[in-house]
Design an enzyme around this catalytic site. Structure first.
Site, PDB file in Angstrom:
ATOM      1  N   THR A  10       0.937  -1.123  -0.003  1.00  0.00           N
ATOM      2  CA  THR A  10      -0.039  -0.082  -0.166  1.00  0.00           C
ATOM      3  C   THR A  10       0.991   1.253   0.032  1.00  0.00           C
ATOM      4  OG1 THR A  10      -2.109   0.969   1.051  1.00  0.00           O
ATOM      5  CG2 THR A  10      -0.453   0.264   2.474  1.00  0.00           C
ATOM      6  N   ASN A  11       0.337   2.095   0.304  1.00  0.00           N
ATOM      7  CA  ASN A  11       1.070   3.658   0.411  1.00  0.00           C
ATOM      8  C   ASN A  11       0.581   4.492   1.535  1.00  0.00           C
ATOM      9  OD1 ASN A  11      -1.130   5.633  -0.877  1.00  0.00           O
ATOM     10  ND2 ASN A  11      -0.938   3.994  -2.339  1.00  0.00           N
ATOM     11  N   ARG A  12       1.167   5.663   1.473  1.00  0.00           N
ATOM     12  CA  ARG A  12       0.994   6.653   2.885  1.00  0.00           C
ATOM     13  C   ARG A  12      -0.031   7.408   2.546  1.00  0.00           C
ATOM     14  NH1 ARG A  12       5.062   6.551   6.394  1.00  0.00           N
ATOM     15  NH2 ARG A  12       7.202   5.728   5.676  1.00  0.00           N
TER      16      ARG A  12
END
Ligand code: CTP
Length: 215
Positions: free
Chosen positions: A25-27
């Protein structure tokens, strides 16, 4: 009374599964997309918010026409492409994963000696797909996160993805952007407009952005 204008907004990150317990995933916090959805409801739009998984503190605004939670890029693509033909406009703010694991293991991947090499494949670029589907009556707005050559890269994406507007933001600056409550963007329009929106709260920025794009 005139019919409400319809607007589809994507927000948040996507999760791309690796096995039953792991994902990439990402931030992205989803805050900008949710702020846009709230500002659009306020402005009188009928809003569909399609969101990847966000923290429980990020709450969908009241008054949405529909809230569609999704997990991965493929699911988001499916929902967005199905709903887009009935929309007057779409703003794609989600930080969609550009790659996903090529193979999703059925069972938890067990550790072994040595390295593990993951093979990734491209996901669908949802914004690009909508650019291909877009009619002359629809408006399409995207985001561009850039660490360098902001204007040049944003204008290139505007053209390549057949957008009406692109909201470009410089990433990697302290106190703004990903996960922050504040951001700074420059809007580039297809007719050569350049509208700088200086650093401010995402809620106010969302309102300024909608006011600039939709009279
Ligand atoms: N986007 C999308 N589907 C993807 C990837 C991105 O709809 N699979 C949308 C995002 O919602 C955002 C814009 O496209 O509106 C960002 O475009 P992208 O080309 O992915 O930008 P960057 O992440 O800045 O890409 P690059 O790696 O090319 O710099």
């Amino acid at each position: 009374m005139a019919e409400k204008r319809t607007l589809l907004i994507t927000a948040g990150p996507t999760r791309e599964a690796l096995d039953p317990v792991r994902f990439i995933t990402n931030r992205s916090s989803g805050k900008m997309g949710y702020a846009l959805a709230a500002a659009a409801v306020e402005k009188g739009f009928s809003v569909i918010l399609v969101s990847g998984p966000v923290d429980s503190s990020v709450i969908p605004p009241e008054g949405l026409a529909e809230f569609v939670p999704v997990i991965c890029a493929a699911e988001m693509a499916e929902v967005v492409k199905t709903r887009f033909p009935a929309m007057d406009a779409a703003i794609l703010c989600a930080a969609v994963a550009d790659y996903r694991p090529k193979v999703v293991a059925q069972n938890k991947i067990k550790k072994k000696e040595g390295e593990l090499i993951l093979e990734l494949e491209r996901t669908e670029d949802i914004l690009f797909s909508l650019g291909q589907m877009k009619t002359g009556q629809q408006k399409l707005i995207g985001f561009a996160a850039e660490t360098e050559n902001l204007a040049e890269n944003a204008l290139c994406k505007l053209k390549k993805k057949n957008l009406d507007w692109i909201a470009a933001n410089q990433v990697g600056l302290p106190g703004q952007g990903f996960q922050s409550d504040r951001n700074e963007i420059t809007l580039y329009g297809v007719n050569g407009e350049v509208i700088p929106l200086p650093l401010t709260e995402k809620k106010l920025l969302a309102k300024q952005m909608l006011d600039a794009i939709f009279q």
